[in-house]
Scaffold this motif. Structure first.
Motif, PDB file in Angstrom:
ATOM      1  N   LEU A 162       7.954  -4.242   9.516  1.00  0.00           N
ATOM      2  CA  LEU A 162       7.107  -4.568  10.678  1.00  0.00           C
ATOM      3  C   LEU A 162       7.911  -5.043  11.880  1.00  0.00           C
ATOM      4  O   LEU A 162       7.347  -5.227  12.969  1.00  0.00           O
ATOM      5  N   MET A 163       9.209  -5.264  11.710  1.00  0.00           N
ATOM      6  CA  MET A 163      10.048  -5.859  12.764  1.00  0.00           C
ATOM      7  C   MET A 163       9.858  -5.197  14.114  1.00  0.00           C
ATOM      8  O   MET A 163       9.787  -5.844  15.140  1.00  0.00           O
ATOM      9  N   ASN A 164       9.825  -3.874  14.119  1.00  0.00           N
ATOM     10  CA  ASN A 164       9.792  -3.161  15.393  1.00  0.00           C
ATOM     11  C   ASN A 164       8.388  -2.687  15.769  1.00  0.00           C
ATOM     12  O   ASN A 164       8.237  -1.740  16.520  1.00  0.00           O
ATOM     13  N   LYS A 165       7.380  -3.377  15.223  1.00  0.00           N
ATOM     14  CA  LYS A 165       5.978  -3.036  15.532  1.00  0.00           C
ATOM     15  C   LYS A 165       5.758  -1.530  15.437  1.00  0.00           C
ATOM     16  O   LYS A 165       5.442  -0.861  16.433  1.00  0.00           O
ATOM     17  N   PRO A 166       5.915  -0.980  14.242  1.00  0.00           N
ATOM     18  CA  PRO A 166       5.876   0.476  14.101  1.00  0.00           C
ATOM     19  C   PRO A 166       4.496   1.069  14.378  1.00  0.00           C
ATOM     20  O   PRO A 166       3.481   0.436  14.092  1.00  0.00           O
ATOM     21  N   ALA A 167       4.508   2.277  14.943  1.00  0.00           N
ATOM     22  CA  ALA A 167       3.260   3.012  15.143  1.00  0.00           C
ATOM     23  C   ALA A 167       2.616   3.294  13.792  1.00  0.00           C
ATOM     24  O   ALA A 167       1.397   3.359  13.661  1.00  0.00           O
ATOM     25  N   LEU A 168       3.464   3.449  12.773  1.00  0.00           N
ATOM     26  CA  LEU A 168       2.977   3.832  11.451  1.00  0.00           C
ATOM     27  C   LEU A 168       3.818   3.134  10.396  1.00  0.00           C
ATOM     28  O   LEU A 168       5.054   3.141  10.468  1.00  0.00           O
ATOM     29  N   LEU A 169       3.136   2.534   9.435  1.00  0.00           N
ATOM     30  CA  LEU A 169       3.832   1.946   8.287  1.00  0.00           C
ATOM     31  C   LEU A 169       3.652   2.878   7.093  1.00  0.00           C
ATOM     32  O   LEU A 169       2.520   3.177   6.696  1.00  0.00           O
ATOM     33  N   LEU A 170       4.773   3.356   6.566  1.00  0.00           N
ATOM     34  CA  LEU A 170       4.763   4.260   5.419  1.00  0.00           C
ATOM     35  C   LEU A 170       5.140   3.463   4.177  1.00  0.00           C
ATOM     36  O   LEU A 170       6.130   2.718   4.195  1.00  0.00           O
ATOM     37  N   ALA A 171       4.376   3.598   3.119  1.00  0.00           N
ATOM     38  CA  ALA A 171       4.692   2.864   1.893  1.00  0.00           C
ATOM     39  C   ALA A 171       4.670   3.833   0.718  1.00  0.00           C
ATOM     40  O   ALA A 171       3.684   4.534   0.505  1.00  0.00           O
ATOM     41  N   ASP A 172       5.780   3.899  -0.008  1.00  0.00           N
ATOM     42  CA  ASP A 172       5.893   4.815  -1.155  1.00  0.00           C
ATOM     43  C   ASP A 172       5.845   3.999  -2.443  1.00  0.00           C
ATOM     44  O   ASP A 172       6.806   3.312  -2.770  1.00  0.00           O
ATOM     45  N   GLU A 173       4.713   4.005  -3.112  1.00  0.00           N
ATOM     46  CA  GLU A 173       4.515   3.240  -4.351  1.00  0.00           C
ATOM     47  C   GLU A 173       4.848   1.763  -4.162  1.00  0.00           C
ATOM     48  O   GLU A 173       5.654   1.211  -4.915  1.00  0.00           O
ATOM     49  N   PRO A 174       4.246   1.111  -3.154  1.00  0.00           N
ATOM     50  CA  PRO A 174       4.667  -0.263  -2.845  1.00  0.00           C
ATOM     51  C   PRO A 174       4.383  -1.262  -3.957  1.00  0.00           C
ATOM     52  O   PRO A 174       4.988  -2.333  -3.972  1.00  0.00           O
ATOM     53  N   THR A 175       3.476  -0.927  -4.875  1.00  0.00           N
ATOM     54  CA  THR A 175       3.181  -1.854  -5.973  1.00  0.00           C
ATOM     55  C   THR A 175       3.702  -1.326  -7.300  1.00  0.00           C
ATOM     56  O   THR A 175       3.481  -1.928  -8.346  1.00  0.00           O
ATOM     57  N   GLY A 176       4.409  -0.191  -7.251  1.00  0.00           N
ATOM     58  CA  GLY A 176       4.805   0.506  -8.481  1.00  0.00           C
ATOM     59  C   GLY A 176       5.724  -0.281  -9.397  1.00  0.00           C
ATOM     60  O   GLY A 176       5.734  -0.066 -10.601  1.00  0.00           O
ATOM     61  N   ALA A 177       6.507  -1.210  -8.817  1.00  0.00           N
ATOM     62  CA  ALA A 177       7.461  -1.964  -9.640  1.00  0.00           C
ATOM     63  C   ALA A 177       6.992  -3.397  -9.875  1.00  0.00           C
ATOM     64  O   ALA A 177       7.749  -4.217 -10.363  1.00  0.00           O
ATOM     65  N   LEU A 178       5.735  -3.675  -9.509  1.00  0.00           N
ATOM     66  CA  LEU A 178       5.266  -5.069  -9.563  1.00  0.00           C
ATOM     67  C   LEU A 178       4.269  -5.281 -10.691  1.00  0.00           C
ATOM     68  O   LEU A 178       3.545  -4.366 -11.073  1.00  0.00           O
ATOM     69  N   ASP A 179       4.235  -6.515 -11.204  1.00  0.00           N
ATOM     70  CA  ASP A 179       3.200  -6.846 -12.191  1.00  0.00           C
ATOM     71  C   ASP A 179       1.851  -6.916 -11.472  1.00  0.00           C
ATOM     72  O   ASP A 179       1.780  -6.849 -10.241  1.00  0.00           O
ATOM     73  N   ARG A 180       0.796  -7.065 -12.244  1.00  0.00           N
ATOM     74  CA  ARG A 180      -0.551  -6.984 -11.692  1.00  0.00           C
ATOM     75  C   ARG A 180      -0.783  -8.007 -10.580  1.00  0.00           C
ATOM     76  O   ARG A 180      -1.334  -7.693  -9.533  1.00  0.00           O
ATOM     77  N   GLU A 181      -0.303  -9.237 -10.814  1.00  0.00           N
ATOM     78  CA  GLU A 181      -0.576 -10.291  -9.845  1.00  0.00           C
ATOM     79  C   GLU A 181       0.192 -10.060  -8.532  1.00  0.00           C
ATOM     80  O   GLU A 181      -0.388 -10.125  -7.446  1.00  0.00           O
ATOM     81  N   SER A 182       1.487  -9.777  -8.639  1.00  0.00           N
ATOM     82  CA  SER A 182       2.268  -9.537  -7.414  1.00  0.00           C
ATOM     83  C   SER A 182       1.780  -8.284  -6.711  1.00  0.00           C
ATOM     84  O   SER A 182       1.740  -8.226  -5.477  1.00  0.00           O
ATOM     85  N   GLY A 183       1.426  -7.276  -7.506  1.00  0.00           N
ATOM     86  CA  GLY A 183       0.888  -6.047  -6.927  1.00  0.00           C
ATOM     87  C   GLY A 183      -0.384  -6.340  -6.157  1.00  0.00           C
ATOM     88  O   GLY A 183      -0.607  -5.820  -5.058  1.00  0.00           O
ATOM     89  N   GLY A 184      -1.218  -7.218  -6.714  1.00  0.00           N
ATOM     90  CA  GLY A 184      -2.461  -7.615  -6.051  1.00  0.00           C
ATOM     91  C   GLY A 184      -2.178  -8.291  -4.717  1.00  0.00           C
ATOM     92  O   GLY A 184      -2.869  -8.049  -3.732  1.00  0.00           O
ATOM     93  N   GLN A 185      -1.130  -9.131  -4.678  1.00  0.00           N
ATOM     94  CA  GLN A 185      -0.794  -9.816  -3.422  1.00  0.00           C
ATOM     95  C   GLN A 185      -0.333  -8.821  -2.363  1.00  0.00           C
ATOM     96  O   GLN A 185      -0.686  -8.933  -1.187  1.00  0.00           O
ATOM     97  N   VAL A 186       0.458  -7.843  -2.796  1.00  0.00           N
ATOM     98  CA  VAL A 186       0.933  -6.836  -1.838  1.00  0.00           C
ATOM     99  C   VAL A 186      -0.249  -5.992  -1.337  1.00  0.00           C
ATOM    100  O   VAL A 186      -0.333  -5.653  -0.156  1.00  0.00           O
ATOM    101  N   MET A 187      -1.203  -5.702  -2.241  1.00  0.00           N
ATOM    102  CA  MET A 187      -2.417  -4.980  -1.829  1.00  0.00           C
ATOM    103  C   MET A 187      -3.181  -5.752  -0.753  1.00  0.00           C
ATOM    104  O   MET A 187      -3.612  -5.179   0.257  1.00  0.00           O
ATOM    105  N   GLU A 188      -3.350  -7.045  -0.975  1.00  0.00           N
ATOM    106  CA  GLU A 188      -4.053  -7.881   0.009  1.00  0.00           C
ATOM    107  C   GLU A 188      -3.329  -7.852   1.348  1.00  0.00           C
ATOM    108  O   GLU A 188      -3.943  -7.795   2.415  1.00  0.00           O
ATOM    109  N   LEU A 189      -2.002  -7.922   1.260  1.00  0.00           N
ATOM    110  CA  LEU A 189      -1.194  -7.929   2.472  1.00  0.00           C
ATOM    111  C   LEU A 189      -1.392  -6.630   3.262  1.00  0.00           C
ATOM    112  O   LEU A 189      -1.591  -6.645   4.485  1.00  0.00           O
ATOM    113  N   LEU A 190      -1.367  -5.499   2.559  1.00  0.00           N
ATOM    114  CA  LEU A 190      -1.550  -4.209   3.238  1.00  0.00           C
ATOM    115  C   LEU A 190      -2.943  -4.121   3.860  1.00  0.00           C
ATOM    116  O   LEU A 190      -3.108  -3.642   4.997  1.00  0.00           O
ATOM    117  N   LEU A 191      -3.936  -4.623   3.122  1.00  0.00           N
ATOM    118  CA  LEU A 191      -5.308  -4.618   3.638  1.00  0.00           C
ATOM    119  C   LEU A 191      -5.402  -5.461   4.904  1.00  0.00           C
ATOM    120  O   LEU A 191      -5.970  -5.035   5.917  1.00  0.00           O
TER     121      LEU A 191
END
Ligand SMILES: Nc1ncnc2c1ncn2[C@@H]1O[C@H](COP(=O)(O)OP(=O)(O)OP(=O)(O)O)[C@@H](O)[C@H]1O
Ligand SMILES: [Mg+2]
Length: 235
Positions: A162-191
């Motif tokens: 987010l540093m450069n205020k991107p026009a588009l944020l691309l995420a490739d499997e952003p929760t793929g390596a995370l356990d359920r709880e951390s994955g849930g936090q990243v989901m909330e963040l993206l939302l």
């Protein structure tokens, strides 16, 4: 909200995009648009071309045929230097395995993205600190990636993107390596980011992530768009 989003300005347009790797066809005549404020989830079986799609949009690689434009600028018209600048200034990327630099602190990992696109060290550190604060990990600013949890690493990676205020944020499997709880936090963040107006394109194998965060689902099969649907985001 969804219908408003569909009327927003076009951020990315793909027109007849094809990508071959030797004999194999990774993307086959893909045309799609992503509009400002949308959160588009891309799903589909392993090998169907999802990461290839993100790499093309990020300007990390070039299509064999077809065109990609971002805010009307044709990426095919840019030389390598132009593409690198485009990537640093207009696109943010988040990966499954974070891709942080091990010998830089959380703060420096984030600040580096600002300096690489021409901001001063001082400005970059200031904005990096603000972002770490917004993402709830300011207290970890001096930590090296090895001393952070997976969820914390991914938040650092999101801050960097987010540093450069991107026009588009691309995420490739952003929760793929995370356990359920951390994955849930990243989901909330993206939302939250999307609710604040950030346009997102998220590749995922996780239907929960798509349902929770996305306003639209695009399903790929064998390098082609097989189905598209508007999602009613819960809550
Ligand atoms: N650099 C490359 N060189 C050769 N072939 C490649 C390269 N990148 C991708 N491919 C091929 O292109 C096809 C699409 O790959 P891609 O990585 O886009 O799939 P994906 O949908 O992201 O899969 P996954 O869900 O496993 O991450 C695959 O057949 C893959 O082997
Ligand atoms: Mg992939």
């Amino acid at each position: 909200m969804t219908s408003e989003n569909r009327n927003g300005q076009v951020v990315v347009r793909l027109d007849g995009v094809r990508k071959e790797f030797g004999q194999s066809v990774a993307l086959d005549d893909v045309s799609m648009e992503i509009r400002e404020g949308e959160a588009v989830a891309v799903m589909g079986p392993s090998g169907c071309g999802k990461s290839t799609l993100l790499n093309m949009i990020a300007g990390l690689d070039r299509p064999t045929a077809g065109t990609i434009s971002v805010h009307g600028d044709d990426l095919g018209a840019l030389n390598e230097t132009g593409l690198a600048l485009f990537r640093r200034r207009r696109i943010g990327m988040v990966f499954q395995f974070f891709n942080l630099l091990d010998d830089l602190t959380a703060l420096d990992n984030v600040a580096l993205a600002g300096q690489l696109s021409g901001a001063s060290a001082r400005e970059s550190r200031k904005r990096a600190l603000e972002l770490l604060g917004e993402l709830g990990i300011a207290d970890r600013k001096g930590n090296y990636p090895a001393t952070l949890s997976g969820g914390q690493r991914q938040r650092v990676a999101v801050a960097r993107a987010l540093m450069n205020k991107p026009a588009l944020l691309l995420a490739d499997e952003p929760t793929g390596a995370l356990d359920r709880e951390s994955g849930g936090q990243v989901m909330e963040l993206l939302l939250d980011l999307n609710r604040l107006g950030q346009t997102l394109l998220i590749v995922t194998h996780d239907p929960r992530l798509a349902q929770h965060c996305a306003t639209r689902l695009v399903e790929f099969e064998d390098g082609r768009i097989a189905r598209e649907s508007i999602l009613e985001r819960v809550a």
